[in-house]
Design an enzyme around this catalytic site. Structure first.
Site, PDB file in Angstrom:
ATOM      1  N   GLY A  47       0.818  -1.221   0.000  1.00 45.88           N
ATOM      2  CA  GLY A  47       0.000   0.000   0.000  1.00 45.88           C
ATOM      3  C   GLY A  47       0.841   1.254   0.000  1.00 45.88           C
ATOM      4  CB  CYS A  48       3.694   2.305   2.092  1.00 42.09           C
ATOM      5  SG  CYS A  48       2.788   2.267   3.669  1.00 42.09           S
ATOM      6  CB  THR A  49       5.095   0.277  -2.808  1.00 38.14           C
ATOM      7  OG1 THR A  49       6.041  -0.193  -1.848  1.00 38.14           O
ATOM      8  CG2 THR A  49       5.739   0.349  -4.182  1.00 38.14           C
TER       9      THR A  49
END
Length: 156
Positions: A47-49
């Site tokens: 998700g953060c990527t």
């Protein structure tokens, strides 16, 4: 725990944090520009990527509108450097391992993760105006589609 969330019109808490290379970056050094500060749980997670790559891919249009982007997580600078290099991230990633800035922005606290309560980073995004005031405060945002929605709201 009192609700420490920020709202439009509040003064943005100033901070100085190390970036992926260990250089200090201060919010106050960007005064005079609009700044998007976003908080994310962990570098190199799916998700953060996705969110970081969306900011990367939108940076040219955001910068053309005079906006800077700063990403903040509890990760150590070495992990941030690996994340930046792996994904070609073109904006500063800042390290807040003590959660000082995360807490000041109300982006550290209790959250639901897979149906269980936990304490950690609440994925949040702030738009700070040229005078250092909060223009937008968004808590609990979704990683996917968030940057596109934000750009639409900002007219960028």
């Amino acid at each position: 725990m009192p609700d420490a969330r920020l709202a439009a019109g509040d003064a943005a808490p100033d901070f100085t944090l190390p970036d992926a290379d260990g250089n200090e970056v201060s919010l106050s050094s960007l005064r005079g520009r609009r700044v998007i500060v976003y908080f994310y749980p962990a570098a190199m997670t799916p998700g953060c990527t996705k969110e970081a790559c969306d900011f990367r891919d939108s940076l040219a249009s955001l910068a053309a509108s005079g906006m800077a982007v700063l990403g903040i997580s509890p990760d150590a600078p070495a992990k941030l450097a690996k994340f930046r290099d792996r994904d070609g991230l073109n904006f500063p990633l800042l390290s807040d391992p003590q959660h000082t800035v995360l807490t000041a922005y109300g982006a550290w606290g209790e959250k639901m993760l897979y149906g269980k309560k936990s304490v950690g980073v609440i994925r949040s995004t702030f738009v700070i105006d040229p005078d250092g005031l909060i223009e937008k405060a968004q808590y609990g945002v979704k990683a996917t589609g968030h940057v596109a929605r934000l750009r639409q709201e900002l007219g960028v």
